[in-house]
Design an enzyme around this catalytic site. Structure first.
Site, PDB file in Angstrom:
ATOM      1  N   LYS A   9      11.790  -3.093 -42.322  1.00  0.00           N
ATOM      2  CA  LYS A   9      11.498  -3.470 -40.931  1.00  0.00           C
ATOM      3  C   LYS A   9      11.812  -4.947 -40.737  1.00  0.00           C
ATOM      4  O   LYS A   9      11.099  -5.826 -41.185  1.00  0.00           O
ATOM      5  CB  LYS A   9      10.028  -3.230 -40.581  1.00  0.00           C
ATOM      6  N   GLY A  58       6.490 -13.504 -44.719  1.00  0.00           N
ATOM      7  CA  GLY A  58       6.189 -14.001 -43.372  1.00  0.00           C
ATOM      8  C   GLY A  58       5.007 -14.949 -43.414  1.00  0.00           C
ATOM      9  O   GLY A  58       4.712 -15.554 -44.455  1.00  0.00           O
ATOM     10  N   GLY A  59       4.324 -15.055 -42.288  1.00  0.00           N
ATOM     11  CA  GLY A  59       3.217 -15.997 -42.176  1.00  0.00           C
ATOM     12  C   GLY A  59       1.950 -15.495 -42.876  1.00  0.00           C
ATOM     13  O   GLY A  59       1.745 -14.285 -43.038  1.00  0.00           O
ATOM     14  N   THR A  77      -0.342 -13.058 -40.778  1.00  0.00           N
ATOM     15  CA  THR A  77       0.123 -11.664 -40.779  1.00  0.00           C
ATOM     16  C   THR A  77      -0.045 -11.060 -42.174  1.00  0.00           C
ATOM     17  O   THR A  77      -0.414  -9.884 -42.307  1.00  0.00           O
ATOM     18  CB  THR A  77       1.602 -11.601 -40.323  1.00  0.00           C
ATOM     19  N   GLU A 111       4.920 -12.659 -49.781  1.00  0.00           N
ATOM     20  CA  GLU A 111       5.562 -13.977 -49.886  1.00  0.00           C
ATOM     21  C   GLU A 111       5.230 -14.699 -48.595  1.00  0.00           C
ATOM     22  O   GLU A 111       5.806 -14.380 -47.548  1.00  0.00           O
ATOM     23  CB  GLU A 111       7.075 -13.825 -50.030  1.00  0.00           C
ATOM     24  N   CYS A 148      10.191 -21.173 -45.932  1.00  0.00           N
ATOM     25  CA  CYS A 148       8.836 -21.080 -46.509  1.00  0.00           C
ATOM     26  C   CYS A 148       8.597 -22.173 -47.547  1.00  0.00           C
ATOM     27  O   CYS A 148       7.488 -22.655 -47.692  1.00  0.00           O
ATOM     28  CB  CYS A 148       8.581 -19.697 -47.085  1.00  0.00           C
ATOM     29  N   GLU A 173       1.014 -25.226 -41.793  1.00  0.00           N
ATOM     30  CA  GLU A 173       2.454 -24.992 -41.861  1.00  0.00           C
ATOM     31  C   GLU A 173       3.021 -25.074 -40.438  1.00  0.00           C
ATOM     32  O   GLU A 173       2.618 -24.312 -39.560  1.00  0.00           O
ATOM     33  CB  GLU A 173       2.741 -23.608 -42.448  1.00  0.00           C
TER      34      GLU A 173
HETATM   35  P1  NDP Z   1       5.115 -13.059 -38.887  1.00  0.00           P
HETATM   36  O1  NDP Z   1       4.654 -13.357 -40.247  1.00  0.00           O
HETATM   37  O2  NDP Z   1       4.128 -12.540 -37.913  1.00  0.00           O
HETATM   38  O3  NDP Z   1       6.360 -12.020 -38.930  1.00  0.00           O
HETATM   39  C1  NDP Z   1       7.003 -11.616 -40.093  1.00  0.00           C
HETATM   40  C2  NDP Z   1       7.231 -10.121 -40.055  1.00  0.00           C
HETATM   41  O4  NDP Z   1       5.982  -9.440 -39.985  1.00  0.00           O
HETATM   42  C3  NDP Z   1       8.021  -9.662 -38.841  1.00  0.00           C
HETATM   43  O5  NDP Z   1       8.851  -8.579 -39.212  1.00  0.00           O
HETATM   44  C4  NDP Z   1       6.926  -9.192 -37.922  1.00  0.00           C
HETATM   45  O6  NDP Z   1       7.371  -8.268 -36.969  1.00  0.00           O
HETATM   46  C5  NDP Z   1       5.981  -8.539 -38.885  1.00  0.00           C
HETATM   47  N1  NDP Z   1       4.617  -8.368 -38.384  1.00  0.00           N
HETATM   48  C6  NDP Z   1       3.972  -9.079 -37.422  1.00  0.00           C
HETATM   49  N2  NDP Z   1       2.712  -8.620 -37.268  1.00  0.00           N
HETATM   50  C7  NDP Z   1       2.560  -7.594 -38.121  1.00  0.00           C
HETATM   51  C8  NDP Z   1       1.488  -6.714 -38.434  1.00  0.00           C
HETATM   52  N3  NDP Z   1       0.305  -6.804 -37.835  1.00  0.00           N
HETATM   53  N4  NDP Z   1       1.679  -5.762 -39.381  1.00  0.00           N
HETATM   54  C9  NDP Z   1       2.855  -5.666 -40.013  1.00  0.00           C
HETATM   55  N5  NDP Z   1       3.909  -6.462 -39.762  1.00  0.00           N
HETATM   56  C10 NDP Z   1       3.765  -7.432 -38.842  1.00  0.00           C
HETATM   57  O7  NDP Z   1       5.837 -14.336 -38.357  1.00  0.00           O
HETATM   58  P2  NDP Z   1       5.865 -14.987 -36.913  1.00  0.00           P
HETATM   59  O8  NDP Z   1       7.191 -14.772 -36.354  1.00  0.00           O
HETATM   60  O9  NDP Z   1       4.714 -14.571 -36.047  1.00  0.00           O
HETATM   61  O10 NDP Z   1       5.672 -16.495 -37.323  1.00  0.00           O
HETATM   62  C11 NDP Z   1       4.377 -17.040 -37.426  1.00  0.00           C
HETATM   63  C12 NDP Z   1       4.344 -18.110 -38.485  1.00  0.00           C
HETATM   64  O11 NDP Z   1       4.512 -17.509 -39.757  1.00  0.00           O
HETATM   65  C13 NDP Z   1       5.457 -19.141 -38.401  1.00  0.00           C
HETATM   66  O12 NDP Z   1       5.187 -20.138 -37.489  1.00  0.00           O
HETATM   67  C14 NDP Z   1       5.500 -19.634 -39.813  1.00  0.00           C
HETATM   68  O13 NDP Z   1       4.503 -20.584 -39.999  1.00  0.00           O
HETATM   69  C15 NDP Z   1       5.168 -18.396 -40.619  1.00  0.00           C
HETATM   70  N6  NDP Z   1       6.368 -17.725 -41.155  1.00  0.00           N
HETATM   71  C16 NDP Z   1       6.593 -17.857 -42.482  1.00  0.00           C
HETATM   72  C17 NDP Z   1       7.712 -17.273 -43.038  1.00  0.00           C
HETATM   73  C18 NDP Z   1       7.998 -17.402 -44.488  1.00  0.00           C
HETATM   74  O14 NDP Z   1       9.131 -17.206 -44.899  1.00  0.00           O
HETATM   75  N7  NDP Z   1       7.025 -17.680 -45.296  1.00  0.00           N
HETATM   76  C19 NDP Z   1       8.688 -16.545 -42.238  1.00  0.00           C
HETATM   77  C20 NDP Z   1       8.324 -16.421 -40.841  1.00  0.00           C
HETATM   78  C21 NDP Z   1       7.209 -17.012 -40.345  1.00  0.00           C
HETATM   79  P3  NDP Z   1       7.800  -8.763 -35.512  1.00  0.00           P
HETATM   80  O15 NDP Z   1       8.912  -9.702 -35.655  1.00  0.00           O
HETATM   81  O16 NDP Z   1       8.224  -7.500 -34.909  1.00  0.00           O
HETATM   82  O17 NDP Z   1       6.569  -9.351 -34.911  1.00  0.00           O
END
Ligand code: NDP
Length: 493
Positions: A175, A228-229, A232, A250, A284, A385
């Protein structure tokens, strides 16, 4: 504009309810594509297909060399389409084309690495006390794997998840982030061309809180892998408790880049910039805290500010561009909000601190490279972050103080040290509570080396042999070489 479908069970399909979503170019916020926007029913369908593919299909039963041949073929197809993939990545994510090209090559390398690794020896044999028993350990795929990836490295994160997952014989559901699905769609066209069996690899499009959450919560999914964040990540971990899924996370970071006075000045200066401004700081492992030896601050900081102000901000497709736009207007506002918060708490910018709207950049999400000094450890910009091109500077006087500042964070993903004293460098790296560390460099990432964080930066490791491990179960097999009656129940049996 015709919408781009998802790839379920070997077929390209629209969302069950016909929903679509628009995808934009962050350099100008113009429409790039329309894609299927799946919902819970689509997630359930994908999970059902993956379950059948794993329980009854050929992929998990296939011998490792044959599975590897599909991965090698996919890597070759990525190379063949590298230019188009890189350009699309830049259009959708914003990163400069040279970075996108690097990501595409790295993605192909990741599939090759795991194609090779899965044909190497796995498992163990061992001798136990009982001479009749031969013991061995075999490794088996975990099962159905949900893989949720972010928007900062759309193609590369897909590779980091799919390559080890598929090599190990799992059936994977990827996804992508809603805002950056385009290179994943292209990747799945190549997966279809390579001829992977239906259900081995599926592409599920849709919002995280619905389809992502469904993957994390499903009783039919055996493992969830997420990048991701941290917020989440916590939700995913909670959702995964129902069937005690295997979880790898991660997450984010607030990684230190420590510069000692005895470091090569010019090398440290360039890397301090590279650490935070590569990938617009949406990385990240970004070196978002410069922990700088007070002895050189008066010379280092003006040079750093001067050089950072010269970074060419622009559309990633422009060959002159050194730093692209942030991913969405909302994310740009979030980053600008942090800059305001920093000023509000009394920190000072020596560079940037504003949105860039010159000429053609007015319609995009551009923020100038920003450096804050006069920070205090409790400030929001030091603790949280930001995920943008914002560097905070913290000064130290002793090695102990540098280590203490570096570790004063809830995160523990990465960290770098710059010094000409190798003993000191290694000493400090060993004291960093972080999973990825560098001496006299920052950011290099290798398919061979484990990637992941301490503390709230995550659970588990990706890449290297550790990354394959995370997609394998471990089974002990005990073989009785000389079956004979036990006599446990006397004459009763
Ligand atoms: P998220 O961590 O929310 O998104 C990453 C992935 O998780 C996307 O595919 C997202 O889908 C999905 N997701 C979101 N909510 C859920 C859920 N409840 N259950 C399962 N999957 C979910 O990143 P954001 O875009 O909201 O960014 C928020 C913050 O996270 C950033 O400002 C940054 O600080 C951090 N971040 C860190 C990353 C890293 O590499 N460590 C990468 C991205 C963000 P969808 O896109 O459809 O919402």
């Amino acid at each position: 504009m015709k919408s781009l479908p998802m790839f379920l069970n070997g077929e390209w399909i629209e969302a069950g309810d016909g929903a679509t979503r628009e995808v934009f170019n962050p350099a100008n916020n113009q429409l790039l594509a329309v894609v299927a926007d799946g919902g819970e029913r689509d997630a359930e369908a994908a999970i059902g297909h993956a379950r059948r593919a794993f329980d009854e299909g050929p992929w998990p039963q296939m011998r490792a060399p044959e599975r590897a041949s599909y991965l090698f073929k996919l890597a070759d197809l990525i190379d063949k389409n590298a230019d188009a993939l890189a350009e699309l990545e830049t259009r959708n994510n914003g990163k400069p084309l040279r970075e996108a090209k690097y990501d595409v090559a790295d993605a192909a390398g990741c599939f090759r690495y795991y194609a090779g690794l899965i044909t190497k020896p796995l498992g163990q044999t061992y001798e136990v006390g009982d001479p009749a028993i031969q013991g061995m350990v075999v490794r088996e795929p975990v099962g159905v794997c949900g893989q949720i990836i972010p928007w900062n490295y759309p193609l590369l994160m897909a590779a980091w998840k799919l390559a080890p997952g598929l090599a190990a014989g799992n059936c994977c559901i990827l996804k992508p982030a809603e805002v950056t699905p385009l290179t994943a769609i292209e990747l799945f066209k190549l997966i279809a061309e390579a001829g992977f069996p239906p259900g081995a690899a599926q592409l599920l499009l849709g919002p995280g809180p619905t389809v992502g959450q469904a993957l994390a919560a499903s009783m039919q999914v055996d493992k969830i892998a997420f990048t991701g964040g941290t917020v989440t990540g916590r939700k995913i971990m909670t959702a995964a408790t129902g069937n005690i899924k295997k979880v790898t996370l991660e997450l984010g970071g607030k990684s230190p880049c420590i510069v000692f006075a005895d470091a090569d000045f010019d090398v440290a200066l360039e890397y301090a910039m590279f650490a935070i401004f590569a990938g617009q700081g949406e990385v990240c492992s970004a070196g978002s805290r410069l922990i700088l030896d007070k002895k050189i601050a008066d010379k280092f900081l003006p040079r750093l500010a001067e050089a950072s102000a010269k970074i060419v901000v622009g559309d990633g497709l422009d060959p002159m561009t050194e730093m692209g736009p942030l991913i969405t207007p909302a994310h740009m506002e979030k980053v600008l909000g942090y800059i305001e918060a920093g000023r509000g708490e009394g920190a000072e910018t020596i560079c940037g601190g504003h949105r860039v709207t010159d000429g053609a950049l007015a319609g995009g999400n551009f923020v100038a490279p920003t450096i804050f000094v006069r920070t205090r450890p409790e400030m929001k910009i030091v603790r949280e972050e930001i995920f943008g091109p914002v560097l905070v500077v913290q000064l130290f006087e002793t090695e102990e103080e540098a280590v203490r500042l570096a570790n004063d964070t809830i995160y523990g993903l990465a960290g770098g040290v710059f010094t000409s004293d190798l003993g000191k460098g290694l000493r400090v790296l060993k004291k960093l509570r972080a999973g990825v560390t560098w001496l006299n460099t920052f950011h290099p990432t290798f398919n061979e080396a484990p990637w992941g964080g301490y503390k709230q930066s995550g659970i588990g490791r990706e890449l290297g042999t550790f990354g394959l491990d995370a997609y394998l179960e471990t089974k002990q097999i005990n073989i009785n070489l000389s079956p004979a009656k036990l006599g446990w129940f006397g004459s009763a049996a």
